[in-house]
Motif scaffolding. Structure first.
Motif, PDB file in Angstrom:
ATOM      1  N   HIS A 243      38.864   1.384 -29.632  1.00  0.00           N
ATOM      2  CA  HIS A 243      39.278   0.770 -28.494  1.00  0.00           C
ATOM      3  C   HIS A 243      39.878  -0.455 -28.659  1.00  0.00           C
ATOM      4  O   HIS A 243      41.182  -0.804 -28.009  1.00  0.00           O
ATOM      5  CB  HIS A 243      38.091   0.277 -27.462  1.00  0.00           C
ATOM      6  CG  HIS A 243      37.047  -0.478 -28.106  1.00  0.00           C
ATOM      7  ND1 HIS A 243      35.972   0.104 -28.646  1.00  0.00           N
ATOM      8  CD2 HIS A 243      36.626  -1.837 -28.414  1.00  0.00           C
ATOM      9  CE1 HIS A 243      35.176  -0.877 -29.416  1.00  0.00           C
ATOM     10  NE2 HIS A 243      35.645  -2.032 -29.028  1.00  0.00           N
TER      11      HIS A 243
ATOM     12  N   HIS B 132      34.728   0.229 -33.042  1.00  0.00           N
ATOM     13  CA  HIS B 132      33.660   1.250 -32.692  1.00  0.00           C
ATOM     14  C   HIS B 132      32.703   0.756 -31.965  1.00  0.00           C
ATOM     15  O   HIS B 132      32.110  -0.517 -32.291  1.00  0.00           O
ATOM     16  CB  HIS B 132      33.606   2.268 -33.595  1.00  0.00           C
ATOM     17  CG  HIS B 132      34.493   2.911 -34.361  1.00  0.00           C
ATOM     18  ND1 HIS B 132      35.803   3.596 -33.642  1.00  0.00           N
ATOM     19  CD2 HIS B 132      34.718   3.140 -35.694  1.00  0.00           C
ATOM     20  CE1 HIS B 132      36.599   3.983 -34.326  1.00  0.00           C
ATOM     21  NE2 HIS B 132      36.096   3.618 -35.735  1.00  0.00           N
TER      22      HIS B 132
ATOM     23  N   PHE C  64      37.386   5.930 -21.260  1.00  0.00           N
ATOM     24  CA  PHE C  64      37.368   4.624 -21.513  1.00  0.00           C
ATOM     25  C   PHE C  64      38.705   3.927 -21.679  1.00  0.00           C
ATOM     26  O   PHE C  64      38.854   2.855 -21.157  1.00  0.00           O
ATOM     27  CB  PHE C  64      36.899   4.404 -23.103  1.00  0.00           C
ATOM     28  CG  PHE C  64      35.640   4.775 -23.250  1.00  0.00           C
ATOM     29  CD1 PHE C  64      34.513   3.675 -23.017  1.00  0.00           C
ATOM     30  CD2 PHE C  64      35.090   5.943 -23.793  1.00  0.00           C
ATOM     31  CE1 PHE C  64      33.046   4.150 -23.044  1.00  0.00           C
ATOM     32  CE2 PHE C  64      33.555   6.321 -23.737  1.00  0.00           C
ATOM     33  CZ  PHE C  64      32.750   5.324 -23.274  1.00  0.00           C
TER      34      PHE C  64
ATOM     35  N   ARG D 176      38.046  10.057 -25.750  1.00  0.00           N
ATOM     36  CA  ARG D 176      38.095   8.429 -25.285  1.00  0.00           C
ATOM     37  C   ARG D 176      38.667   8.550 -23.986  1.00  0.00           C
ATOM     38  O   ARG D 176      38.989   7.334 -23.548  1.00  0.00           O
ATOM     39  CB  ARG D 176      39.130   8.038 -26.594  1.00  0.00           C
ATOM     40  CG  ARG D 176      38.241   7.897 -27.776  1.00  0.00           C
ATOM     41  CD  ARG D 176      39.023   7.106 -28.774  1.00  0.00           C
ATOM     42  NE  ARG D 176      40.326   7.619 -28.960  1.00  0.00           N
ATOM     43  CZ  ARG D 176      41.514   6.711 -29.684  1.00  0.00           C
ATOM     44  NH1 ARG D 176      41.214   5.627 -29.878  1.00  0.00           N
ATOM     45  NH2 ARG D 176      42.582   7.321 -29.817  1.00  0.00           N
TER      46      ARG D 176
ATOM     47  N   THR E  10      35.275   4.820 -30.740  1.00  0.00           N
ATOM     48  CA  THR E  10      36.010   4.737 -29.390  1.00  0.00           C
ATOM     49  C   THR E  10      37.253   4.143 -29.850  1.00  0.00           C
ATOM     50  O   THR E  10      38.359   4.442 -29.234  1.00  0.00           O
ATOM     51  CB  THR E  10      35.448   3.738 -28.409  1.00  0.00           C
ATOM     52  OG1 THR E  10      34.947   2.738 -28.950  1.00  0.00           O
ATOM     53  CG2 THR E  10      34.261   4.224 -27.767  1.00  0.00           C
TER      54      THR E  10
END
Length: 326
Positions: free
Chosen positions: A234, A153, A300, A297, A232
């Protein structure tokens, strides 16, 4: 003459008796280092792995564990292993992609939805073949690549809702192309540095932001130097337990199989701890006054879509999806 022979015989008998009474010397010692704290799930998993390896091999293989960067940061430990030093570590697989580019896929953005997906892929024939290639090209052996450290994150002092909010922020990330390009695509300025320096860099303003998994955020006390954690997720940080090939090859094939099996089992043990402790860690961070921000999200995900093409990982991504049945 007879007295001399009797003396020699007695000495030999004593030596033999002592030999049988003493424990057998360890054949091989594996020194495993980590940049994380002993109470981190990875540290706990390594300690359990150490105990079980020694028991299962009757002391023929001993694993010594070093926490908190005692053997250096991750890159330094990998360099030591490649230089034939008896050093191993738990590393994000992307650091190994400079030797086998396909390995970068393990740290690709928004690829694995859950730990179970990464665990399945890490045991696939395709992935294990890349592991054999790593040994040939870099002198490194991956014992298991299913040590999950959690979803990464964003850590900032400003609220973040879109990639535009990260513009110009110097964000610490791991120094591998897939990480650097992912953070750049997300809008920040990627700034690799050793993990042990992140706290002071955020405190002094050398860094504006970082990205990390929940257990590491709490373990490194980064909640003291940031105001926001933006969820996130990610990258799913799936790491590998790696040792130098020279030391590994000193172990018998029978014991190598035992060590590998225990590395996989304890990878799952540590990963379950990560999952269990991750939410608790975020709760602790929130109680310390840091804002835990849930966001959409999608922006992103769209921003990082080009990373696969830029790093020529489209075929590897297709392999992952095929194995997982996506």
């Amino acid at each position: 003459m007879s007295i001399h022979l009797k003396t020699l015989g007695f000495a030999a008998a004593v030596t033999a008796a002592l030999a049988f009474s003493l424990p057998a010397a360890a054949q091989t010692t594996l020194r495993i280092g980590t940049v994380l704290a002993p109470n981190d799930p990875m540290g706990q998993g390594l300690e359990k792995f150490s105990q079980e390896v020694e028991e299962a091999t009757d002391g023929a293989v001993v694993v010594e564990v070093f926490h908190n960067s005692q053997l250096g940061d991750t890159t330094e430990m990998l360099d030591q292993a490649r230089a034939n030093a008896n050093v191993g570590t738990v590393t994000d697989v992307a650091r190994l992609s400079s030797f086998v580019p396909s390995l970068a896929i393990m740290s690709a953005p928004f690829l694995f939805d859950a730990y179970e997906d990464a665990d399945t892929f890490a045991l696939s024939d395709e992935y294990l073949a890349w592991g054999e290639e790593l040994k040939e090209k870099a002198g490194l052996v991956m014992l298991a690549s299913n040590w999950y450290q959690g979803a990464r994150h964003l850590l900032t002092n400003v609220p973040v809702e879109s990639p535009e909010d990260l513009s110009g922020l110097r964000m610490r990330t791991i120094g591998a192309p897939i990480w650097i390009e992912t953070i750049r695509a997300m809008g920040a300025e990627p700034t690799p540095m050793p993990w042990g320096e992140v706290y002071s860099a955020l405190q002094l303003g050398t860094l504006d932001a970082a990205e990390a998994q929940p257990t590491a955020i709490w373990g490194a006390k980064l909640h003291e130097v940031v105001e926001h954690v933006t969820k996130t997720a990610h990258i799913q940080l799936v790491t590998a337990l790696v040792v130098g090939a020279d030391t590994w090859d000193q172990i018998s094939p029978e014991h190598q199989e035992i060590v590998r099996e225990l590395a996989i089992e304890n990878g799952r043990y540590a990963s379950q701890l990560t999952i269990e402790q991750g939410e608790e860690a975020l709760e602790n961070v929130a109680e310390a006054g840091v804002s835990i921000d849930e966001i959409d999200r999608t922006p992103f995900k769209e921003a990082v879509a080009g990373v696969y093409t830029k790093l020529d990982l489209e075929d590897e991504a297709a392999t992952v999806r095929n194995i997982l049945g996506d």
